[in-house]
Design an enzyme around this catalytic site. Structure first.
Site, short mmCIF file in Angstrom:
data_model
loop_
_atom_site.label_atom_id
_atom_site.label_comp_id
_atom_site.label_asym_id
_atom_site.label_seq_id
_atom_site.Cartn_x
_atom_site.Cartn_y
_atom_site.Cartn_z
CB SER A 108 12.00 33.24 23.30
OG SER A 108 11.75 32.33 24.34
CD GLU A 126 9.84 27.43 18.56
OE1 GLU A 126 10.70 27.54 19.46
OE2 GLU A 126 9.58 28.37 17.77
CG HIS A 175 12.83 28.17 21.95
ND1 HIS A 175 11.74 28.83 21.44
CD2 HIS A 175 13.28 28.93 23.00
CE1 HIS A 175 11.53 29.93 22.16
NE2 HIS A 175 12.44 30.01 23.10
#
Length: 558
Positions: free
Chosen positions: A230, A362, A475
């Site tokens: 991330s 995501e 995500h």
């Protein structure tokens, strides 16, 4: 990002047995110190080793300063302090409001071991490692939207243990860096002071500490791979791009490879852009510094609680503004000289082999908070007024039109009409996921393959959490599998094997024992990971949307 919050509260949930009473000892030179750690189950752990002067008082909102005095004995057996956290913005919903206020309270941050004196390194190594072992090093940069997260959340002991089992023992290093308004405050005053992108500079100083000291722990400073998830993955590319790609220190490269889990290039406006200035002005006002003759010095002078509250008074990532981050790396003309996609296009980044990939869905987490968006017109308005201030309505309409107004085509993908949390949810999730992660990844790969065809790269798409209601393979859902590898399935085992092979050989295939993972440039294929298998997937999905994004990338900055 939600998974990052959960990891923050259960940082050592997987830790085991009691540690030995007398632990391993390492003597380092820069700065001089004797570091005492602990050992459990064949892994030595050294937590909370300082690598910079405390960024407090006059050093708040200043670039990190190297330590210049000997540290003496460092007992590195406890839990490293986290940097100040920005958990949630104050939202309009009552439950989120209450949670926001509680988690952002300085008292609660103390309970979660957060504070300004937080620039430390954690090291894990196989027990019995000596200064002559020369093991390759995996340097971890945590994620959390540049607003939260800490090295304490990611105990590398399980990774090191698995590397030993696989016959590829590594040294793991986790770095703490400043987040939120402590590490990424924008504004013209910040730019003029030379104090932008402090979190990236913290990471870079941590890499220099590794170059100076990791050999004493048994690592090879010339075999460092940087890895992040991330915001950490975005930081990996930013470390590649800092100083126009100069990743050297004392004449040697600080790292030789990169792994990016969910993140690469994120186009961004400058530190002093109107949005950035608005964030700065809000923080100044809420800190009571608006009338000061030097507002930045005033921010440095207020007490910790006052500044923490002010820094956390702007929109956060887990809220309506979502991916329109208040705090993130922005071009400053010095360390990060231009927007990341521009630096990539100009070849101004370190030419090291890399792995980059994404979760299939995501964007679902980032689309949870916009339930008032029920029509195409409202979706266009949201993207135009909240996310992309530089884009024209025509561009945003073109972008939205490339994603059919049909739940069957949205994210979580391949779930027919199901999981539509609210009208336009799956459509917005697809757009946010692609713009920030999935199609941005493809753009970086196309650029790098064109301008540096001799530099190998590999890419993947993870689908192993397919079927998770509303979120899909969301995500951050890779952390348990990829970081800890606690699920005894194909995904965890194969990814660990590929990654350890890459750390050793700069090629995920050499010695992995799993199916061949072709370089992305050889047919633009992704390794598509499932829980119990993997297959190859051509990286050409949503090509209409990709073409719109690439054609208009200069106006799609955040």
């Amino acid at each position: 990002m939600l998974i990052s919050v959960l990891f923050f509260f259960f940082p050592l949930a997987l830790a085991a047995p009691a540690k030995r009473a007398s632990g391993p000892t390492v003597t380092i030179a820069a700065p001089a110190a004797t570091v005492i750690g602990s050992s459990t189950s064949g892994v030595d752990t050294f937590n909370g080793i300082p690598f910079a002067q405390p960024p407090t008082g006059s050093l708040r909102l200043k670039p990190p300063q190297p330590l210049t005095s000997a540290l003496g004995t460092v007992t590195a057996t406890g839990t490293a302090k986290a940097c100040p956290q920005f958990f949630f913005q104050v939202d309009s919903s009552l439950p989120m409001d209450i949670l926001s206020m509680i988690l952002d309270l300085p008292i609660f941050q103390t309970v979660t071991n957060a504070g300004e004196d937080c620039l430390t390194i954690n090291v894990n190594r196989p027990t019995g490692t000596t200064s002559s072992s020369k093991l390759p090093v995996l340097f971890w940069i945590f994620g959390g939207g540049f607003e939260l997260g800490s090295a304490l959340t990611y105990d590398g002991a399980s990774l090191v243990a698995d590397s030993i089992t696989q016959g590829k023992p590594i040294i793991f290093v986790g770095v703490n860096y400043r987040v939120g308004g402590f590490g990424f405050l924008p504004g013209s005053e910040i730019l003029a002071d030379g104090s932008a992108n402090l979190g990236l500079l913290d990471q870079r100083l941590g890499l220099k500490w590794v170059a100076d000291n990791i050999e004493a722990f048994g690592g090879d400073p010339e075999k460092v791979t940087i890895w992040g998830e991330s915001a950490g993955a975005i930081s990996v590319f930013d470390q590649m791009a800092l100083y126009d790609g100069d990743n050297t220190y004392n004449g040697k490269a600080l790292f030789r490879g990169g792994i990016m889990n969910s993140g690469s290039i994120v186009p961004a406006d400058t530190v002093d852009c109107p949005k950035g200035q608005g964030v700065y002005d809000t923080v100044v006002r809420n800190a009571g510094c608006a009338s000061a003759s030097d507002t930045l010095e005033c921010l440095r002078g207020v007490d910790y609680t006052t500044y923490l509250d002010a820094a956390n008074s702007v929109p956060g990532i887990l809220g309506y503004n979502s991916a329109a981050l208040s705090y993130l790396p922005r071009p400053d003309g010095t360390a990060l000289t231009d927007s990341p996609e521009v630096l990539a296009e100009q070849g101004k980044y370190a030419k090291v082999p890399f792995i980059v990939g994404d979760q299939e869905d995501e964007g679902t987490i980032f689309a949870l908070f916009q339930s008032n968006i029920t029509t195409t017109a409202e979706l266009v308005s949201y993207l135009l007024n909240v996310i992309f201030h530089d884009a024209t309505q025509e561009v945003i309409e073109q972008l939205v039109a490339s994603y059919p107004d049909d739940a069957s085509d949205g994210s979580p993908f391949r779930t027919s009409i199901f999981n539509e949390w609210y009208p336009q949810f799956k459509r917005l999730a697809a757009i946010l996921g692609d713009l920030t992660f999935t199609l941005a990844r493809r753009e970086f790969l196309e650029i790098s393959s064109a301008i540096n065809p001799d530099v190998p790269s590999w890419s993947y798409l993870a689908s192993y959490d397919y079927g998770t209601p509303i979120l899909g393979t969301f995500h951050g859902s890779d952390l348990l599998r990829v970081f800890y590898g606690i699920l005894p399935n194909y995904a965890s085992a194969s990814i660990h094997s590929y990654y350890f092979s890459f750390v050793y050989n700069l090629d995920p295939n050499t010695g992995s024992g799993y199916m061949n993972w072709p370089q992305w440039s050889a047919g633009q294929q992704l390794m598509n990971f499932y829980a119990t298998s993997a297959t190859l997937l051509v990286d050409d999905f949503r090509s209409d949307s990709y073409n719109v994004i690439v054609s208009n990338i200069a106006s799609l900055h955040i």
